[in-house]
Design a protein around this motif. Structure first.
Motif, PDB file in Angstrom:
ATOM      1  N   ASN A  38       0.867  -1.333   0.100  1.00 19.98           N
ATOM      2  CA  ASN A  38      -0.033  -0.240  -0.050  1.00 19.98           C
ATOM      3  C   ASN A  38       0.754   1.383   0.115  1.00 19.98           C
ATOM      4  O   ASN A  38       1.880   1.251   0.636  1.00 19.98           O
ATOM      5  CB  ASN A  38      -1.000  -0.006   1.071  1.00 19.98           C
ATOM      6  CG  ASN A  38      -2.450  -0.616   0.966  1.00 19.98           C
ATOM      7  OD1 ASN A  38      -2.826  -0.724  -0.033  1.00 19.98           O
ATOM      8  ND2 ASN A  38      -2.904  -1.114   1.939  1.00 19.98           N
ATOM      9  N   GLY A  39       0.657   2.093  -0.800  1.00 18.46           N
ATOM     10  CA  GLY A  39       1.310   3.479  -0.838  1.00 18.46           C
ATOM     11  C   GLY A  39       2.564   3.396  -1.692  1.00 18.46           C
ATOM     12  O   GLY A  39       3.212   4.645  -1.809  1.00 18.46           O
ATOM     13  N   ALA A  40       2.858   2.313  -2.280  1.00 17.48           N
ATOM     14  CA  ALA A  40       4.186   1.998  -3.186  1.00 17.48           C
ATOM     15  C   ALA A  40       4.110   3.128  -4.443  1.00 17.48           C
ATOM     16  O   ALA A  40       5.259   3.420  -4.935  1.00 17.48           O
ATOM     17  CB  ALA A  40       4.217   0.627  -3.387  1.00 17.48           C
ATOM     18  N   GLY A  41       2.894   3.232  -5.089  1.00 19.87           N
ATOM     19  CA  GLY A  41       2.725   4.178  -6.021  1.00 19.87           C
ATOM     20  C   GLY A  41       2.131   3.441  -7.227  1.00 19.87           C
ATOM     21  O   GLY A  41       2.024   4.111  -8.281  1.00 19.87           O
ATOM     22  N   LYS A  42       1.474   2.341  -7.025  1.00 24.57           N
ATOM     23  CA  LYS A  42       0.879   1.479  -8.110  1.00 24.57           C
ATOM     24  C   LYS A  42      -0.308   2.259  -8.795  1.00 24.57           C
ATOM     25  O   LYS A  42      -0.422   2.281 -10.156  1.00 24.57           O
ATOM     26  CB  LYS A  42       0.304   0.134  -7.600  1.00 24.57           C
ATOM     27  CG  LYS A  42       1.491  -0.735  -7.013  1.00 24.57           C
ATOM     28  CD  LYS A  42       0.881  -1.978  -6.349  1.00 24.57           C
ATOM     29  CE  LYS A  42      -0.308  -1.995  -5.346  1.00 24.57           C
ATOM     30  NZ  LYS A  42       0.177  -1.062  -4.150  1.00 24.57           N
ATOM     31  N   SER A  43      -1.133   2.847  -8.118  1.00 23.69           N
ATOM     32  CA  SER A  43      -2.166   3.565  -8.702  1.00 23.69           C
ATOM     33  C   SER A  43      -1.993   4.999  -9.193  1.00 23.69           C
ATOM     34  O   SER A  43      -2.483   5.174 -10.379  1.00 23.69           O
ATOM     35  CB  SER A  43      -3.322   3.918  -7.334  1.00 23.69           C
ATOM     36  OG  SER A  43      -4.147   2.777  -7.037  1.00 23.69           O
ATOM     37  N   THR A  44      -0.787   5.676  -8.754  1.00 21.84           N
ATOM     38  CA  THR A  44      -0.492   6.492  -9.496  1.00 21.84           C
ATOM     39  C   THR A  44       0.471   6.286 -10.639  1.00 21.84           C
ATOM     40  O   THR A  44       0.080   7.144 -11.489  1.00 21.84           O
ATOM     41  CB  THR A  44       0.852   7.267  -8.420  1.00 21.84           C
ATOM     42  OG1 THR A  44       0.093   7.664  -7.173  1.00 21.84           O
ATOM     43  CG2 THR A  44       1.372   8.449  -9.006  1.00 21.84           C
ATOM     44  N   LEU A  45       0.954   5.338 -11.016  1.00 23.29           N
ATOM     45  CA  LEU A  45       1.455   5.034 -11.996  1.00 23.29           C
ATOM     46  C   LEU A  45       0.544   4.664 -13.024  1.00 23.29           C
ATOM     47  O   LEU A  45       0.652   5.458 -14.444  1.00 23.29           O
ATOM     48  CB  LEU A  45       2.193   3.439 -11.949  1.00 23.29           C
ATOM     49  CG  LEU A  45       2.794   3.011 -13.320  1.00 23.29           C
ATOM     50  CD1 LEU A  45       3.901   3.882 -13.687  1.00 23.29           C
ATOM     51  CD2 LEU A  45       3.523   1.642 -12.909  1.00 23.29           C
TER      52      LEU A  45
HETATM   53  P1  ADP Z   1      -0.711   2.338  -4.140  1.00 24.62           P
HETATM   54  O1  ADP Z   1      -1.629   2.260  -5.342  1.00 24.62           O
HETATM   55  O2  ADP Z   1       0.488   1.432  -4.464  1.00 24.62           O
HETATM   56  O3  ADP Z   1      -1.273   2.051  -2.933  1.00 24.62           O
HETATM   57  P2  ADP Z   1      -0.714   5.194  -4.562  1.00 24.62           P
HETATM   58  O4  ADP Z   1      -0.042   5.416  -6.011  1.00 24.62           O
HETATM   59  O5  ADP Z   1      -2.043   5.300  -4.370  1.00 24.62           O
HETATM   60  O6  ADP Z   1      -0.264   3.938  -4.136  1.00 24.62           O
HETATM   61  O7  ADP Z   1      -0.194   6.407  -3.557  1.00 24.62           O
HETATM   62  C1  ADP Z   1       1.452   6.399  -3.371  1.00 24.62           C
HETATM   63  C2  ADP Z   1       1.698   7.660  -2.584  1.00 24.62           C
HETATM   64  O8  ADP Z   1       1.066   9.079  -2.967  1.00 24.62           O
HETATM   65  C3  ADP Z   1       0.975   7.510  -1.138  1.00 24.62           C
HETATM   66  O9  ADP Z   1       1.951   7.833  -0.032  1.00 24.62           O
HETATM   67  C4  ADP Z   1      -0.331   8.034  -1.119  1.00 24.62           C
HETATM   68  O10 ADP Z   1      -0.891   8.526  -0.108  1.00 24.62           O
HETATM   69  C5  ADP Z   1       0.008   9.364  -2.058  1.00 24.62           C
HETATM   70  N1  ADP Z   1      -0.879   9.999  -2.845  1.00 24.62           N
HETATM   71  C6  ADP Z   1      -1.718   9.536  -3.763  1.00 24.62           C
HETATM   72  N2  ADP Z   1      -2.547  10.102  -4.196  1.00 24.62           N
HETATM   73  C7  ADP Z   1      -2.561  11.323  -3.720  1.00 24.62           C
HETATM   74  C8  ADP Z   1      -3.137  12.488  -3.647  1.00 24.62           C
HETATM   75  N3  ADP Z   1      -4.078  12.705  -4.598  1.00 24.62           N
HETATM   76  N4  ADP Z   1      -2.735  13.502  -2.674  1.00 24.62           N
HETATM   77  C9  ADP Z   1      -1.843  13.325  -1.868  1.00 24.62           C
HETATM   78  N5  ADP Z   1      -0.877  12.132  -1.843  1.00 24.62           N
HETATM   79  C10 ADP Z   1      -1.387  11.051  -2.859  1.00 24.62           C
END
Ligand code: ADP
Ligand code: ADP
Length: 230
Positions: A38-45
């Protein structure tokens, strides 16, 4: 060779470095798993690939050419379709309206009501989802909402379908139904990115698996190694 490449992508939210330098590539027709804490950056990617967020640095190449993935509409023009983790449907609208809503007009042209119904019917049919087209989304179960999102994504004729934790929050038998449906989609030759915490799912579906850790792609495993990792 790969048709899509991600090179050295970084993205921050305020003081949080969601991605530090992530790189990956996709081969035509593969099912590429992405795992990591969790929080690794998968969704962001995958949001960057889907044009939902824009990168600070780094590049995305489609068929060897750099693409500014500045909006979901640009991603859709490249037939990259992101199915987000959150249920993102309009609850007070019908199934038809949800399927055709926001589809790229340059891909399909303006739609008549009849065409919208026909297209929606074939999208449901493609995944074996038997529901009345006029049903209101708020009346559907969670798994049907999830399958409807999948039907809507397929209606966009994806070349790349990105599934961000499609079984999250589902009971085991519902998760299996979603996975079976994804398998049907895969059989059509669509390239898929599959994010999941469930290694058993990933081992079942994916040809390759990449691991994201602290904003970096740290590992890619293939074939038998996936099962060993699971
Ligand atoms: P995963 O999908 O691997 O759980 P995310 O890509 O969701 O990880 O999140 C990566 C990091 O970026 C986390 O620390 C998360 O809290 C942060 N983050 C993601 N989206 C936002 C946002 N819109 N605003 C602030 N921080 C964010
Ligand atoms: P692991 O943690 O070893 O990866 P999983 O928890 O992924 O194992 O999988 C155990 C079984 O539960 C799998 O067959 C999978 O289909 C099912 N499953 C998948 N997602 C969920 C979920 N969200 N809730 C309950 N069961 C699930």
């Amino acid at each position: 060779g790969p048709w899509l490449e991600v090179r050295g992508i970084a993205k921050h939210y305020g003081g949080v470095k969601a991605l530090r330098s992530a790189s990956m590539d996709l081969l035509a027709g593969e099912v590429h798993g992405i795992i990591g804490p969790n929080g690794a950056g998968k969704s962001t990617l995958v949001k960057l690939l889907g044009g939902v967020e824009s990168a600070d640095t780094g590049s995305i190449l489609v068929d060897g050419s750099e693409v500014e993935m500045s909006s979901p509409s640009v991603a859709q023009q490249h037939r990259i379709i992101l199915m987000p983790q959150e249920l993102s449907l309009v609850p007070e609208s019908s199934i038809v309206d949800n399927i055709v809503l926001g589809s790229e007009p340059t891909v399909f042209g303006a739609l008549s009501a009849k065409q919208a119904r026909r297209r929606s019917a074939s999208a449901l049919d493609a995944i074996g989802l038997d529901l009345p087209l006029s049903a209101q989304v708020s009346d559907l179960s969670t798994v049907h909402k999830r399958l409807l999102m999948l039907a809507r994504a397929l209606d966009r004729a994806p070349r790349l379908l990105i599934l961000d934790e499609p079984t999250a929050g589902l009971a085991a038998h519902e998760a299996s139904l979603v996975m079976d449906t994804v398998s049907r989609v895969v059989a059509k030759g669509v390239t898929v990115i599959y994010i999941s915490h469930h290694l058993t799912e990933v081992a079942k579906l994916c040809n390759r698996v990449s691991t994201v850790r602290e904003g970096r792609m740290v590992d890619t495993i293939c074939g038998d190694d996936i099962t060993k990792a699971a």
